[in-house]
Scaffold this motif. Structure first.
Motif, PDB file in Angstrom:
ATOM      1  N   ASP A   1     -12.636   9.650 -10.994  1.00 19.22           N
ATOM      2  CA  ASP A   1     -13.502  10.830 -10.959  1.00 19.22           C
ATOM      3  C   ASP A   1     -14.440  10.790  -9.756  1.00 19.22           C
ATOM      4  N   VAL A   2     -14.939   9.597  -9.431  1.00 20.63           N
ATOM      5  CA  VAL A   2     -15.824   9.486  -8.262  1.00 20.63           C
ATOM      6  C   VAL A   2     -15.041   9.900  -7.014  1.00 20.63           C
ATOM      7  N   ASP A   3     -13.791   9.516  -6.975  1.00 18.47           N
ATOM      8  CA  ASP A   3     -12.918   9.913  -5.862  1.00 18.47           C
ATOM      9  C   ASP A   3     -12.780  11.431  -5.773  1.00 18.47           C
ATOM     10  N   ARG A   4     -12.866  12.072  -6.960  1.00 17.18           N
ATOM     11  CA  ARG A   4     -12.742  13.545  -6.982  1.00 17.18           C
ATOM     12  C   ARG A   4     -14.090  14.225  -6.790  1.00 17.18           C
ATOM     13  N   GLY A   5     -15.141  13.440  -6.565  1.00 18.70           N
ATOM     14  CA  GLY A   5     -16.430  14.050  -6.244  1.00 18.70           C
ATOM     15  C   GLY A   5     -17.474  13.968  -7.337  1.00 18.70           C
ATOM     16  N   VAL A   6     -17.139  13.362  -8.487  1.00 16.88           N
ATOM     17  CA  VAL A   6     -18.153  13.203  -9.541  1.00 16.88           C
ATOM     18  C   VAL A   6     -19.179  12.172  -9.063  1.00 16.88           C
ATOM     19  N   GLU A   7     -20.433  12.424  -9.382  1.00 23.01           N
ATOM     20  CA  GLU A   7     -21.515  11.527  -8.938  1.00 23.01           C
ATOM     21  C   GLU A   7     -21.346  10.149  -9.598  1.00 23.01           C
ATOM     22  N   VAL A   8     -21.530   9.080  -8.800  1.00 22.84           N
ATOM     23  CA  VAL A   8     -21.142   7.744  -9.257  1.00 22.84           C
ATOM     24  C   VAL A   8     -21.920   7.272 -10.480  1.00 22.84           C
ATOM     25  N   ASN A   9     -23.254   7.477 -10.491  1.00 23.27           N
ATOM     26  CA  ASN A   9     -24.021   6.980 -11.644  1.00 23.27           C
ATOM     27  C   ASN A   9     -23.601   7.678 -12.928  1.00 23.27           C
ATOM     28  N   GLY A  10     -23.372   8.990 -12.827  1.00 25.20           N
ATOM     29  CA  GLY A  10     -22.954   9.754 -14.013  1.00 25.20           C
ATOM     30  C   GLY A  10     -21.625   9.243 -14.545  1.00 25.20           C
ATOM     31  N   ALA A  11     -20.690   8.975 -13.633  1.00 26.74           N
ATOM     32  CA  ALA A  11     -19.360   8.519 -14.065  1.00 26.74           C
ATOM     33  C   ALA A  11     -19.449   7.130 -14.709  1.00 26.74           C
ATOM     34  N   LEU A  12     -20.224   6.235 -14.089  1.00 24.62           N
ATOM     35  CA  LEU A  12     -20.306   4.869 -14.632  1.00 24.62           C
ATOM     36  C   LEU A  12     -21.062   4.842 -15.962  1.00 24.62           C
ATOM     37  N   GLU A  13     -22.121   5.647 -16.045  1.00 25.20           N
ATOM     38  CA  GLU A  13     -22.852   5.693 -17.324  1.00 25.20           C
ATOM     39  C   GLU A  13     -21.961   6.250 -18.427  1.00 25.20           C
ATOM     40  N   ALA A  14     -21.155   7.251 -18.091  1.00 24.77           N
ATOM     41  CA  ALA A  14     -20.221   7.798 -19.093  1.00 24.77           C
ATOM     42  C   ALA A  14     -19.221   6.721 -19.512  1.00 24.77           C
ATOM     43  N   ALA A  15     -18.791   5.919 -18.548  1.00 23.78           N
ATOM     44  CA  ALA A  15     -17.798   4.877 -18.861  1.00 23.78           C
ATOM     45  C   ALA A  15     -18.369   3.864 -19.854  1.00 23.78           C
ATOM     46  N   VAL A  16     -19.595   3.395 -19.606  1.00 19.82           N
ATOM     47  CA  VAL A  16     -20.121   2.359 -20.512  1.00 19.82           C
ATOM     48  C   VAL A  16     -20.574   2.962 -21.845  1.00 19.82           C
ATOM     49  N   ARG A  17     -20.988   4.228 -21.828  1.00 21.72           N
ATOM     50  CA  ARG A  17     -21.309   4.880 -23.118  1.00 21.72           C
ATOM     51  C   ARG A  17     -20.041   5.018 -23.957  1.00 21.72           C
ATOM     52  N   ALA A  18     -18.953   5.414 -23.306  1.00 29.39           N
ATOM     53  CA  ALA A  18     -17.680   5.568 -24.033  1.00 29.39           C
ATOM     54  C   ALA A  18     -17.256   4.226 -24.616  1.00 29.39           C
ATOM     55  N   TYR A  19     -17.396   3.184 -23.809  1.00 28.98           N
ATOM     56  CA  TYR A  19     -17.066   1.825 -24.273  1.00 28.98           C
ATOM     57  C   TYR A  19     -17.884   1.484 -25.522  1.00 28.98           C
ATOM     58  N   SER A  20     -19.183   1.731 -25.457  1.00 32.82           N
ATOM     59  CA  SER A  20     -20.051   1.382 -26.582  1.00 32.82           C
ATOM     60  C   SER A  20     -19.670   2.172 -27.831  1.00 32.82           C
ATOM     61  N   ARG A  21     -19.426   3.468 -27.661  1.00 28.31           N
ATOM     62  CA  ARG A  21     -19.101   4.313 -28.823  1.00 28.31           C
ATOM     63  C   ARG A  21     -17.811   3.862 -29.496  1.00 28.31           C
ATOM     64  N   VAL A  22     -16.837   3.451 -28.684  1.00 23.28           N
ATOM     65  CA  VAL A  22     -15.542   3.078 -29.266  1.00 23.28           C
ATOM     66  C   VAL A  22     -15.588   1.672 -29.870  1.00 23.28           C
ATOM     67  N   ARG A  23     -16.296   0.765 -29.239  1.00 21.75           N
ATOM     68  CA  ARG A  23     -16.208  -0.635 -29.648  1.00 21.75           C
ATOM     69  C   ARG A  23     -17.213  -1.045 -30.721  1.00 21.75           C
ATOM     70  N   TYR A  24     -18.283  -0.269 -30.883  1.00 20.41           N
ATOM     71  CA  TYR A  24     -19.399  -0.744 -31.706  1.00 20.41           C
ATOM     72  C   TYR A  24     -18.989  -1.047 -33.153  1.00 20.41           C
ATOM     73  N   GLU A  25     -18.379  -0.083 -33.795  1.00 19.15           N
ATOM     74  CA  GLU A  25     -18.150  -0.227 -35.236  1.00 19.15           C
ATOM     75  C   GLU A  25     -17.244  -1.419 -35.560  1.00 19.15           C
ATOM     76  N   ARG A  26     -16.129  -1.506 -34.846  1.00 13.57           N
ATOM     77  CA  ARG A  26     -15.173  -2.589 -35.156  1.00 13.57           C
ATOM     78  C   ARG A  26     -15.779  -3.971 -34.880  1.00 13.57           C
ATOM     79  N   SER A  27     -16.459  -4.103 -33.751  1.00 14.99           N
ATOM     80  CA  SER A  27     -16.959  -5.439 -33.408  1.00 14.99           C
ATOM     81  C   SER A  27     -18.140  -5.838 -34.296  1.00 14.99           C
ATOM     82  N   GLN A  28     -18.957  -4.854 -34.714  1.00 10.72           N
ATOM     83  CA  GLN A  28     -20.035  -5.191 -35.654  1.00 10.72           C
ATOM     84  C   GLN A  28     -19.463  -5.512 -37.038  1.00 10.72           C
TER      85      GLN A  28
END
Ligand SMILES: Cc1cc2nc3c(=O)[nH]c(=O)nc-3n(C[C@H](O)[C@H](O)[C@H](O)COP(=O)(O)OP(=O)(O)OC[C@H]3O[C@@H](n4cnc5c(N)ncnc54)[C@H](O)[C@@H]3O)c2cc1C
Length: 485
Positions: free
Chosen positions: A398-425
């Motif tokens: 997405d950054v390659d397509r022009g999405v702002e880097v901080n927004g893309a990376l924050e979305a990536a780690v938020r997505a990671y947290s949302r998906v992984r939280y329940e199972r790992s806890q």
């Protein structure tokens, strides 16, 4: 992002998870068509002088190995190279075994005192019967083995749980990490770099501070700094791993000695011996040359040592298992005079609320340190790593397509947290709880091994039969959602 279109990622800690995550991120292909593509640059900062793991055994679940393959097939090949088959090398046994290690069965369902009868006079009821469908795998040729004549026998029912193809294999931690480090390009890991803190810069980038006075800038921090995570303490100062009031004696026994005392069939196969307020696990490692023995006991005291391990003497273990059945006492008797004991800490009592904050994410034990009773703490971290690799790959595109880097990376780690939280806890909670089942401390199950096995089986299946492909798809979906919300 740096001026030359590089997204700079800092991984803190080169334990198992930091190392595998770095390799997973390094395997993300950089585009070849664009004239000035966005690329990823990884650095791993490790406080120690080398990448090291203690010389103890570790097992990876089938789904952890699938995650490794999806990140970089060479990682799973490292496991295959160093892993030791459960059972005979040429005829592996994919079952885990759970037994009553305390009582001595004399026939029927009755049980008597564990005293006496060592090596003889113990009637083994074997593993016949059809009440537990998981007791036999297809084409199991080994069902008679528990009754093998030589050595001390396991008493009572043997509950066999099929763990999937190569589902339970012990690795020597150090050997595995040595293999994996051969895949790491020169210069990615920097040693003697203890991170002491970080700040956001006006640019939105992060500046890491090191104990040697050094500073570096990066776009994303992935904290794989283990159960004592400094980054977790920084983000959530109120969370702290707790001593579970349990420690484990750990020792290695030459397999030839183990076979001579326990019989070949039993010595070469993983067994979990359950009992009151303690349990004993043993399995083969080092290509069947060693038997790894772990004996867990409850501890009413606080853990006062500064580290997580302390030296121990064999007499302490002998004392703790004095009342147990002949097989367990025979296993303990094999231990060397000098041992280690490991305190069991976890984050059961103080879970973090989420795994991502801005451009910082907690990964592996830093996010969810569990007691070892499912043998899956590192496996959870490997699943985390695949989730992050999936999300960061999309962010880079997405950054390659022009999405702002901080927004893309924050979305990536938020997505990671949302998906992984329940199972790992859930794993943190279930590891504690299944430990209570092993140790007859669950009030509704008590010492009823039939019910204990049903509980163990249900929980283990939830750990093992996890749909990794669905997780990857969900990370992609959540990443899109997080990017626009
Ligand atoms: C007795 C026992 C048996 C287990 N058996 C199994 C098993 O069979 N299967 C399984 O899947 N899991 C098992 N586990 C769990 C597994 O060991 C852990 O989940 C796994 O090792 C965690 O890896 P990690 O990389 O997250 O953390 P760690 O291995 O703790 O690595 C953290 C790294 O970060 C570095 N670091 C820390 N702070 C800093 C800093 N400020 N700056 C720079 N570097 C830093 C450390 O030096 C270290 O190298 C077991 C655990 C125990 C205790």
């Amino acid at each position: 992002m740096s001026t030359d279109n590089r997204i700079e990622i800092a991984i803190i800690g080169s334990g198992l998870i930091g190392t595998l995550l770095a390799l997973g991120l390094l395997s993300i292909p950089n585009p070849t068509t664009d004239s000035n593509p966005t690329t990823l640059r990884m650095k791993v900062y490790e406080q120690s002088a080398t990448t090291h793991e203690l010389g103890a055994g570790i097992g990876f679940t089938t789904c952890a190995r699938k995650c490794m393959t999806l990140m970089d097939a060479r990682i799973a090949e490292c496991v295959a190279r160093v892993a030791t088959h459960n059972g005979e090398a040429e005829d592996p046994d994919y079952c885990m075994r759970f037994v009553d290690g305390f009582r001595t069965y004399t026939g029927g369902d009755c049980w008597g005192t564990s005293k006496g009868g060592e090596g003889g006079g113990v009637d083994v009821r074997g593993i016949g019967g059809d009440r537990y469908p998981d007791r036999f795998e297809d084409n199991n040729n080994n069902r008679g083995g528990e009754d093998e004549g030589n050595g001390v026998h396991v008493s009572g029912k043997v509950y066999k749980l099929y763990a999937g193809p190569r589902g339970f294999e012990g690795c020597h931690r150090g050997q595995f990490l040595d293999e994996v480090m051969k895949l790491m390009p020169e210069g990615v890991v920097e040693y003697n770099k203890r991170v002491e803190g970080y700040e956001y810069l006006p640019s939105g980038r992060i500046q890491l501070r090191f104990s040697d006075g050094g500073r570096v800038e990066c776009d994303l921090v992935l904290a794989c700094d283990g159960i004592k995570s400094l980054i977790r303490t920084h983000l959530y100062p109120e969370t702290k791993p707790q001593y579970t009031h349990q420690f484990a004696f750990r020792g290695l026994v030459p397999m030839s000695t183990a076979i001579s005392k326990l019989g070949r069939y039993r010595a070469l196969r993983q067994h979990m011996h359950c009992g009151p307020r303690a349990h004993v696990l043993h399995f083969p490692i080092a290509k069947q040359q060693l038997m790894n023995v772990v004996a867990f006991v409850q501890d009413p005291n606080d853990w006062t040592q500064s580290g997580m391990t302390a030296p121990a003497r064999k007499s302490e273990v002998v004392d703790a298992f004095r009342e147990w059945g002949p097989f367990v006492r025979a296993v303990i008797d094999l231990l060397p005079e000098e041992l280690d004991k490991w305190a069991v800490f976890d984050t059961y009592d103080s879970p973090v609320p989420k795994y991502a904050d801005g451009s910082v994410a907690l990964v592996g034990d830093a996010a969810h340190a569990s007691s070892p009773h499912h043998g899956a703490g590192a496996g959870m971290g490997v699943e985390d790593a695949l989730a992050l690799v999936t999300a960061i790959r999309r962010a880079r595109e997405d950054v390659d397509r022009g999405v702002e880097v901080n927004g893309a990376l924050e979305a990536a780690v938020r997505a990671y947290s949302r998906v992984r939280y329940e199972r790992s806890q859930w794993l943190v909670r279930s590891s504690r709880e299944v430990g209570w089942t092993y140790e007859w401390m669950d009030e509704s199950i008590g010492a009823d091994m039939d019910r204990a096995f049903a509980d163990i089986k249900e929980r283990s299946h939830r750990v093992w039969y996890f749909n990794v492909d669905a997780m990857v798809a969900e990370v992609e979906r959540q990443y899109r959602w997080c990017l626009w919300n």
